[in-house]
Design a protein around this motif. Structure first.
Motif, short mmCIF file in Angstrom:
data_model
loop_
_atom_site.label_atom_id
_atom_site.label_comp_id
_atom_site.label_asym_id
_atom_site.label_seq_id
_atom_site.Cartn_x
_atom_site.Cartn_y
_atom_site.Cartn_z
N UNK A 156 1.95 1.59 -9.45
CA UNK A 156 1.77 0.13 -8.62
C UNK A 156 0.39 -0.02 -8.38
N UNK A 157 0.16 -1.44 -8.39
CA UNK A 157 -1.30 -1.63 -8.00
C UNK A 157 -1.61 -1.16 -6.72
N UNK A 158 -2.53 -0.98 -6.45
CA UNK A 158 -2.94 -0.63 -4.59
C UNK A 158 -3.21 -1.71 -4.04
N UNK A 159 -2.88 -2.99 -4.47
CA UNK A 159 -3.02 -4.13 -3.71
C UNK A 159 -1.74 -4.27 -2.92
N UNK B 272 -4.66 0.76 -14.05
CA UNK B 272 -5.82 1.80 -14.43
C UNK B 272 -5.38 2.68 -15.36
N UNK C 182 6.84 3.16 -3.09
CA UNK C 182 6.62 2.32 -1.98
C UNK C 182 7.73 1.66 -1.50
N UNK D 40 6.50 -5.62 -11.42
CA UNK D 40 6.85 -4.81 -10.17
C UNK D 40 5.36 -4.10 -10.01
N UNK D 41 4.51 -3.93 -10.94
CA UNK D 41 3.27 -3.28 -10.87
C UNK D 41 2.40 -4.24 -10.15
N UNK D 42 2.43 -5.55 -10.29
CA UNK D 42 1.51 -6.21 -9.55
C UNK D 42 1.86 -6.85 -8.25
N UNK E 233 2.10 -7.38 -4.78
CA UNK E 233 1.55 -6.87 -3.41
C UNK E 233 2.47 -6.43 -2.22
N UNK F 136 5.09 -4.72 -3.05
CA UNK F 136 5.99 -3.65 -3.75
C UNK F 136 7.36 -4.05 -3.94
#
Lengths: 310, 443
Positions: free
Chosen positions: A14-17, B15, B364, B415-417, B419, B421
């Motif tokens: 997941x993004x850390x945002x 990343x 998360x 899901x990645x983006x 904020x 979670x």
């Protein structure tokens, strides 16, 4: 090892945002304007902002305790609401004004509807509207003119509207904020800097500020002519509204095209209120009205499916 | 030389985590003592076993086959004795029939394994038959039988072949290394595909974060007309076939359609190199290149692994776990499937074995949706993930259908983006399944 492996479905990264980081960026973007208001209007500015923020956070905490919901004050959204509400009141207001405004904003406009993400109007603007209706004198008078350091009776927009008399400040003073006004709207330049920071950080998109300010500018050009256009753009909290209020995630449309419609609508309403409404400035009410239209815009303006619809 | 970089609308920039293995040359994995070879490693009909318990088999011997068109045979990756034929857990999450073979350590090659001669001397039909017989399935992860892909119906003329060297999944470097080390096999495989489909225009598409691979591939295709190497923007999910077609040709595969609807065939670079290898050596698909990496792997590597090797044996030769593993994934972190045991075999579609440590594996805690709209901005299919997800959570699958849930490609970008979670793609998957089941029932 079988029992120790986590078996969730993809994606596995997941993004850390986080919501908290986004809100922190908004707080950072608001700081220059806060410093400017202390610089121009004195120490009372800081007291009002702190009172507002504390009230917002405490109200959120109490509401969530009462409703037995998870405590989410650490997401900083209440802090943002607190700062934004304080930015909407005159510098000589008593401390309990922002306290009551923030409490209303959080309890009535946000928590009753389900907390963050579920409010249908911007809480800070709802809080301001509540204060306007209840303690109008504290919201519409008590301006400080930073040039003379005296309590003044007129903001630039009230002079344009003719509801107050006085001389219009220079455009340079309008730009840097050396004018009478509410706490946060004084320095158009520093608000612009904060807004650009938010766009650069990817917190907000450029669409709403550009279309909102652009609509006001074009209409002002037609209605009041070129000489007044910049006063309309730089005055009356348009920058604050365009970059920090109208872009509120929860209450603005999700899609890019929806954002354009919403911003143009807010621009038109702002000018209507400024020219023929009861108040000299129309930013707050224009955004509140567009907030209410947001679900409708989201319903009818949807992205075109890749590969076309079935 | 065009410096144009191709891309599509939307997408994310996760990343990369590729530095651990991108400069590590492909190494032959240790010979396994035991292989567990699933009879179904692909989309389509499972194979029937051609061998019995106790029977001796050789490397490359066909041990499973189905009469169905959409199916792909399987071959032994070792020589030795068939020990068991039973149901075993595999990486797709399914339990399927598997043939367990104990290696005799001799690696005797089966008589049927013979080089196929020059490509020029082979007919179109022969090339297709070779590809089918060798058990080729998409090695990017989906596992669709290659010969089916290369046999489009008459009313879908194909004019473009795209070799997918995007490798947009973070952590994975297997395709990157194949292009660097085996460009000749990629070229041979591509020429075979062009011949089998009768197409004279093809692209080798590589993300621009692999400049060395772009250079190597450019050099090797230089003398071949109709083959072009193109750079893609480094962005996920650039390697999705509909995205890659859109990026290069500008064509949009229609909703619910296939690449052949717009005249394209997309094959993963690992698949193409394997086709090249089959033509050159005659050896069917018994090995594949897999990236073994992640925060809990001691020595990350790119390994050439025999199909059927158990994950735990592969991990062991990468120095084992460097710390307590939190999550074991078959494939990349965006679309790979989490495993609950390391006793699953490597299959044809195992592009990566990813082991995350406890910290990286943590799921998360979701909070309220703040309507930031990021999921809408990045969705490569232009969906509204937050809306579909909301309807799915409320069990309003009909509503979710109205928001085109079934067009979701499950890339996981939303899901990645997010904020907050929120489990967006996870819930959309549920909606998709419910809607498709309902549609099937209605028929």
């Amino acid at each position: 090892m079988e029992n120790k492996l986590i078996g969730s479905s993809s994606p596995h990264i997941r993004t850390d945002e986080t919501t908290q980081k986004l809100m922190l960026d908004v707080v950072i973007a608001l700081l220059p304007a806060l410093v400017a208001s202390i610089f121009y209007f004195g120490f009372n500015s800081l007291i009002l902002v702190i009172a507002s923020v504390v009230s917002a956070v405490v109200t959120e905490y109490i509401c969530q305790r009462i409703m037995k919901k998870p405590i989410t004050v650490t997401d900083l959204s209440a802090v943002v609401t607190g700062i934004l509400l304080a930015f909407n009141i005159p510098p000589t207001a008593p401390w309990w004004i922002p306290v009551l405004g923030s409490a209303f904003a959080i309890a009535i406009a946000k928590q009753i509807f389900g907390g963050i993400g579920f409010n249908f109007i911007n809480p800070a603007l709802a809080g301001r509207a509540f204060l306007m209706a209840s303690w109008n004198p504290h919201l519409t008078t008590g301006w400080i003119d930073p040039v003379t350091d005296a309590v003044s009776s007129a903001t630039p927009l009230s002079i344009i509207k003719g509801s107050a008399t006085g001389e219009l400040p220079s455009l340079f003073d309008m730009l840097v904020g050396n004018i009478p006004g509410v706490l946060g709207e004084t320095s158009a330049l520093l608000l612009l800097a904060g807004g650009i920071y938010l766009i650069y950080r990817g917190v907000i998109k450029w669409i709403i500020p550009v279309f909102y300010i652009g609509t006001v500018a074009i209409l002002a050009l037609f209605v009041d002519g070129g000489s007044m256009m910049l006063y309309h753009v730089l005055g009356g909290g348009l920058m604050l509204g365009a970059f920090f209020m109208a872009t509120d995630y929860v209450t603005c449309p999700i899609t890019d095209r929806g954002k354009v419609i919403y911003a143009i609508g807010a621009g038109i309403l702002t000018m209507i209120i400024r020219k023929i409404g009861g108040y000299p400035e129309g930013v707050s009410y224009s955004i509140l009205l567009m907030n209410i239209l947001t679900p409708l815009i989201d319903k009818y303006v949807t992205p075109k499916l890749f590969g076309g619809a079935k | 030389m065009s410096a144009k970089v191709f891309t599509f609308r939307g997408g994310i920039h996760p990343p990369h985590h590729k530095t651990k293995t991108e400069n590590v040359a492909i190494e032959n994995a240790l010979e396994p003592n035991i292989v567990v070879i699933p009879l179904s490693q692909h989309i389509g009909a499972p194979c029937d076993s051609l061998v019995t318990v106790g029977e001796k088999v050789k490397v490359g011997q066909k041990i499973g086959e189905s009469k169905a068109f959409v199916s792909s045979p399987v071959h032994s990756s070792v020589s030795g004795t068939v020990k068991k034929i039973d149901v075993h857990q595999i990486t797709t999450g399914a339990k399927v029939s598997c043939i367990t073979i104990e290696s005799d350590g001799l690696f005797e090659i089966h008589e049927s394994v013979r080089p196929k001669g020059k490509l020029e001397d082979l007919s179109k039909e022969e090339v297709l038959a070779i590809i089918k017989e060798a058990g080729l399935t998409g090695m990017g992860g989906a596992g669709f039988p290659t010969h089916v892909k290369l046999s489009p119906p008459k009313d879908k003329p194909i004019d473009t072949i795209i070799v997918n060297g995007a490798e947009c999944e973070p952590f994975l470097t297997a395709d990157h290394r194949i292009m660097l080390e085996k460009p000749d096999l990629v070229l041979l495989g591509l020429r075979a595909i062009m011949k089998a489909v009768g197409v004279n225009k093809s692209y080798v598409a590589i993300e621009k974060n692999k400049p060395d691979a772009i250079e190597v591939m450019k050099k090797i295709v230089a003398d071949y007309e109709g083959i072009e190497v193109v750079s893609l923007e480094t962005k996920y999910p650039q390697g999705d076939e509909k995205r890659i077609i859109n990026a290069i040709t500008g064509r949009e595969v229609p909703s619910g359609g296939l690449p052949m609807d717009v005249g394209c065939i997309v094959d993963n670079v690992g698949t193409v190199a394997t086709i090249g290898n089959v033509i050159a050596t005659g050896m069917p698909v018994i090995q594949r290149v897999t990236t073994v990496t992640g925060s809990a792997i001691q020595n990350p590597k790119n390994l050439y692994i025999r199909i059927g090797t158990l994950f735990k044996d592969v991990i062991e030769q990468c120095g084992g776990y460097s710390e307590e593993p939190g999550k074991l994934i078959n494939g990349g972190p965006m679309m790979g499937i989490a495993q609950y045991t390391d006793e699953v075999p490597v299959i044809k579609g195992t592009s990566g074995i990813l082991v995350l440590n406890k910290k990286d594996a943590e799921v998360p805690e979701p909070s309220n949706c703040i309507r930031c709209g990021k999921c809408v901005s990045i969705c490569p299919v232009n969906l509204q993930p937050y809306m579909i997800s909301r309807q799915a959570i409320l069990n309003n699958f009909e509503e979710a259908d109205k928001f085109h849930a079934t067009d979701c490609i499950e890339c996981g970008s939303c899901s990645f983006i997010c904020p907050a979670k929120r489990p967006l793609v996870e819930t959309i998957r549920v909606a998709k399944k419910e809607i498709l089941t309902k549609r099937k029932k209605a028929k």
